[in-house]
Design a protein around this motif. Structure first.
Motif, PDB file in Angstrom:
ATOM      1  N   GLY A 108       0.798  -1.221   0.000  1.00 31.74           N
ATOM      2  CA  GLY A 108       0.000   0.000   0.000  1.00 31.74           C
ATOM      3  C   GLY A 108       0.831   1.272   0.000  1.00 31.74           C
ATOM      4  N   GLY A 109       2.129   1.123  -0.152  1.00 34.51           N
ATOM      5  CA  GLY A 109       3.003   2.304  -0.183  1.00 34.51           C
ATOM      6  C   GLY A 109       2.920   3.009  -1.520  1.00 34.51           C
ATOM      7  N   GLN A 110       3.435   4.214  -1.549  1.00 33.46           N
ATOM      8  CA  GLN A 110       3.471   4.968  -2.791  1.00 33.46           C
ATOM      9  C   GLN A 110       4.734   5.816  -2.853  1.00 33.46           C
ATOM     10  OE1 GLN A 110       0.591   8.320  -3.008  1.00 33.46           O
ATOM     11  NE2 GLN A 110      -0.224   7.419  -1.126  1.00 33.46           N
ATOM     12  N   LEU A 111       5.255   5.950  -4.030  1.00 30.89           N
ATOM     13  CA  LEU A 111       6.450   6.749  -4.254  1.00 30.89           C
ATOM     14  C   LEU A 111       6.082   8.221  -4.150  1.00 30.89           C
ATOM     15  CD1 LEU A 111       9.443   6.799  -5.163  1.00 30.89           C
ATOM     16  CD2 LEU A 111       8.590   6.942  -7.508  1.00 30.89           C
ATOM     17  N   VAL A 112       6.798   8.959  -3.311  1.00 30.90           N
ATOM     18  CA  VAL A 112       6.523  10.386  -3.174  1.00 30.90           C
ATOM     19  C   VAL A 112       7.684  11.263  -3.654  1.00 30.90           C
ATOM     20  CG1 VAL A 112       4.813  10.112  -1.345  1.00 30.90           C
ATOM     21  CG2 VAL A 112       7.216  10.413  -0.740  1.00 30.90           C
ATOM     22  N   ALA A 113       8.853  10.680  -3.866  1.00 29.58           N
ATOM     23  CA  ALA A 113       9.986  11.426  -4.413  1.00 29.58           C
ATOM     24  C   ALA A 113      10.987  10.444  -4.994  1.00 29.58           C
ATOM     25  CB  ALA A 113      10.665  12.268  -3.338  1.00 29.58           C
ATOM     26  N   HIS A 114      11.593  10.840  -6.092  1.00 32.55           N
ATOM     27  CA  HIS A 114      12.658  10.050  -6.708  1.00 32.55           C
ATOM     28  C   HIS A 114      13.513  11.013  -7.508  1.00 32.55           C
ATOM     29  CE1 HIS A 114      13.900   6.811  -9.895  1.00 32.55           C
ATOM     30  NE2 HIS A 114      14.918   7.268  -9.202  1.00 32.55           N
ATOM     31  N   GLU A 115      14.681  11.269  -7.027  1.00 32.41           N
ATOM     32  CA  GLU A 115      15.596  12.185  -7.704  1.00 32.41           C
ATOM     33  C   GLU A 115      16.960  11.523  -7.827  1.00 32.41           C
ATOM     34  OE1 GLU A 115      14.851  15.196  -8.971  1.00 32.41           O
ATOM     35  OE2 GLU A 115      12.783  14.990  -8.284  1.00 32.41           O
ATOM     36  N   ARG A 116      17.670  11.865  -8.843  1.00 27.89           N
ATOM     37  CA  ARG A 116      19.028  11.374  -9.042  1.00 27.89           C
ATOM     38  C   ARG A 116      19.972  12.451  -8.542  1.00 27.89           C
ATOM     39  NH1 ARG A 116      21.223   6.713 -10.781  1.00 27.89           N
ATOM     40  NH2 ARG A 116      19.256   6.329 -11.790  1.00 27.89           N
ATOM     41  N   ILE A 117      20.896  12.083  -7.662  1.00 28.45           N
ATOM     42  CA  ILE A 117      21.914  13.027  -7.187  1.00 28.45           C
ATOM     43  C   ILE A 117      22.979  13.104  -8.280  1.00 28.45           C
ATOM     44  CG2 ILE A 117      23.694  13.441  -5.445  1.00 28.45           C
ATOM     45  CD1 ILE A 117      21.825  11.959  -3.450  1.00 28.45           C
ATOM     46  N   PRO A 118      23.331  14.303  -8.732  1.00 28.80           N
ATOM     47  CA  PRO A 118      24.324  14.435  -9.807  1.00 28.80           C
ATOM     48  C   PRO A 118      25.643  13.742  -9.433  1.00 28.80           C
ATOM     49  CG  PRO A 118      23.241  16.531  -9.401  1.00 28.80           C
ATOM     50  CD  PRO A 118      22.816  15.598  -8.302  1.00 28.80           C
ATOM     51  N   ALA A 119      26.258  13.125 -10.430  1.00 28.98           N
ATOM     52  CA  ALA A 119      27.482  12.356 -10.213  1.00 28.98           C
ATOM     53  C   ALA A 119      28.578  13.181  -9.543  1.00 28.98           C
ATOM     54  CB  ALA A 119      27.986  11.779 -11.531  1.00 28.98           C
ATOM     55  N   ASP A 120      28.754  14.438  -9.957  1.00 27.05           N
ATOM     56  CA  ASP A 120      29.825  15.249  -9.371  1.00 27.05           C
ATOM     57  C   ASP A 120      29.564  15.538  -7.895  1.00 27.05           C
ATOM     58  OD1 ASP A 120      27.689  16.920 -10.154  1.00 27.05           O
ATOM     59  OD2 ASP A 120      29.006  18.639 -10.509  1.00 27.05           O
ATOM     60  N   VAL A 121      28.297  15.687  -7.511  1.00 22.89           N
ATOM     61  CA  VAL A 121      27.956  15.922  -6.101  1.00 22.89           C
ATOM     62  C   VAL A 121      28.219  14.652  -5.289  1.00 22.89           C
ATOM     63  CG1 VAL A 121      26.063  16.437  -4.499  1.00 22.89           C
ATOM     64  CG2 VAL A 121      26.272  17.716  -6.645  1.00 22.89           C
ATOM     65  N   ALA A 122      27.796  13.501  -5.813  1.00 25.14           N
ATOM     66  CA  ALA A 122      28.011  12.227  -5.116  1.00 25.14           C
ATOM     67  C   ALA A 122      29.504  11.922  -4.983  1.00 25.14           C
ATOM     68  CB  ALA A 122      27.304  11.092  -5.853  1.00 25.14           C
ATOM     69  N   GLU A 123      30.259  12.145  -6.055  1.00 18.86           N
ATOM     70  CA  GLU A 123      31.704  11.889  -6.015  1.00 18.86           C
ATOM     71  C   GLU A 123      32.390  12.793  -4.990  1.00 18.86           C
ATOM     72  OE1 GLU A 123      32.854  12.354 -10.105  1.00 18.86           O
ATOM     73  OE2 GLU A 123      31.883  10.466 -10.675  1.00 18.86           O
ATOM     74  N   ALA A 124      32.004  14.046  -4.938  1.00 17.52           N
ATOM     75  CA  ALA A 124      32.595  14.975  -3.970  1.00 17.52           C
ATOM     76  C   ALA A 124      32.275  14.540  -2.538  1.00 17.52           C
ATOM     77  CB  ALA A 124      32.100  16.396  -4.219  1.00 17.52           C
ATOM     78  N   ALA A 125      31.044  14.097  -2.290  1.00 17.47           N
ATOM     79  CA  ALA A 125      30.652  13.655  -0.941  1.00 17.47           C
ATOM     80  C   ALA A 125      31.418  12.407  -0.531  1.00 17.47           C
ATOM     81  CB  ALA A 125      29.147  13.401  -0.885  1.00 17.47           C
ATOM     82  N   VAL A 126      31.559  11.443  -1.441  1.00 17.07           N
ATOM     83  CA  VAL A 126      32.298  10.218  -1.135  1.00 17.07           C
ATOM     84  C   VAL A 126      33.767  10.536  -0.897  1.00 17.07           C
ATOM     85  CG1 VAL A 126      33.091   8.024  -2.112  1.00 17.07           C
ATOM     86  CG2 VAL A 126      30.678   8.668  -2.295  1.00 17.07           C
ATOM     87  N   SER A 127      34.336  11.430  -1.713  1.00 14.99           N
ATOM     88  CA  SER A 127      35.724  11.824  -1.551  1.00 14.99           C
ATOM     89  C   SER A 127      35.952  12.525  -0.217  1.00 14.99           C
ATOM     90  CB  SER A 127      36.139  12.736  -2.707  1.00 14.99           C
ATOM     91  OG  SER A 127      37.472  13.142  -2.569  1.00 14.99           O
ATOM     92  N   ALA A 128      35.035  13.416   0.158  1.00 11.29           N
ATOM     93  CA  ALA A 128      35.144  14.126   1.431  1.00 11.29           C
ATOM     94  C   ALA A 128      35.037  13.151   2.612  1.00 11.29           C
ATOM     95  CB  ALA A 128      34.074  15.203   1.537  1.00 11.29           C
ATOM     96  N   ALA A 129      34.135  12.185   2.512  1.00  8.91           N
ATOM     97  CA  ALA A 129      33.986  11.182   3.580  1.00  8.91           C
ATOM     98  C   ALA A 129      35.232  10.328   3.699  1.00  8.91           C
ATOM     99  CB  ALA A 129      32.765  10.309   3.328  1.00  8.91           C
ATOM    100  N   ALA A 130      35.824   9.955   2.557  1.00  9.54           N
ATOM    101  CA  ALA A 130      37.051   9.150   2.573  1.00  9.54           C
ATOM    102  C   ALA A 130      38.200   9.942   3.180  1.00  9.54           C
ATOM    103  CB  ALA A 130      37.397   8.698   1.158  1.00  9.54           C
TER     104      ALA A 130
END
Length: 144
Positions: free
Chosen positions: A117-139
């Protein structure tokens, strides 16, 4: 018939230097059953901005990935107006691949959400450069 999330991407090849090098990676994603290619279109944007839609039959088959369209006619995913609009994002003098795929890996999740009975309320793709920067900062932070 349940359908997993459907996504598209446009990959531009400046100077129209498409060599088919992406075909093996795309074929691997299809072979692993992670995705199903629904549509694959190529465009060329001339220096003057004119957009030409290139039919698959006009391309070298060795540069392509074979794909099995979903059962029945899939309409409304990308029509010629959509293709032309997406083609406007391609730099002049470049070619591009427009790939539409279904995320098969998400199909069991999609079915479970609907069954509960669930429903999707949001679905967005995080831009690759933003994700890469976040992973790099965490590392970097964890290396300290």
């Amino acid at each position: 018939m349940a359908v997993g999330p459907v996504e598209y991407l446009v990959v531009a090849f400046p100077g129209s230097r498409f060599t088919g090098a992406i075909a093996p990676a795309l074929a691997e994603a299809v072979a692993s059953k992670a995705v199903r290619i629904i549509d694959l279109t190529f465009v060329y944007r001339a220096e003057d901005g004119a957009i030409e839609i290139i039919e698959l039959d006009d391309l070298d088959p060795d540069d392509l990935v074979s794909f099995e369209p979903v059962e029945g006619e899939v309409g409304g995913m990308l029509n010629s107006d959509d293709i032309r609009t997406l083609g406007e994002s391609v730099p002049p003098g470049s070619s591009a691949a427009l790939i539409v795929w279904e995320d098969l890996w998400a199909l069991p999740l999609t079915e479970a959400v609907r069954a509960s009975g669930g429903q999707l309320v949001a679905h967005e793709r995080i831009p690759a450069d933003v994700a890469e920067a976040a992973v790099s900062a965490a590392a970097s932070a964890s290396a300290r």
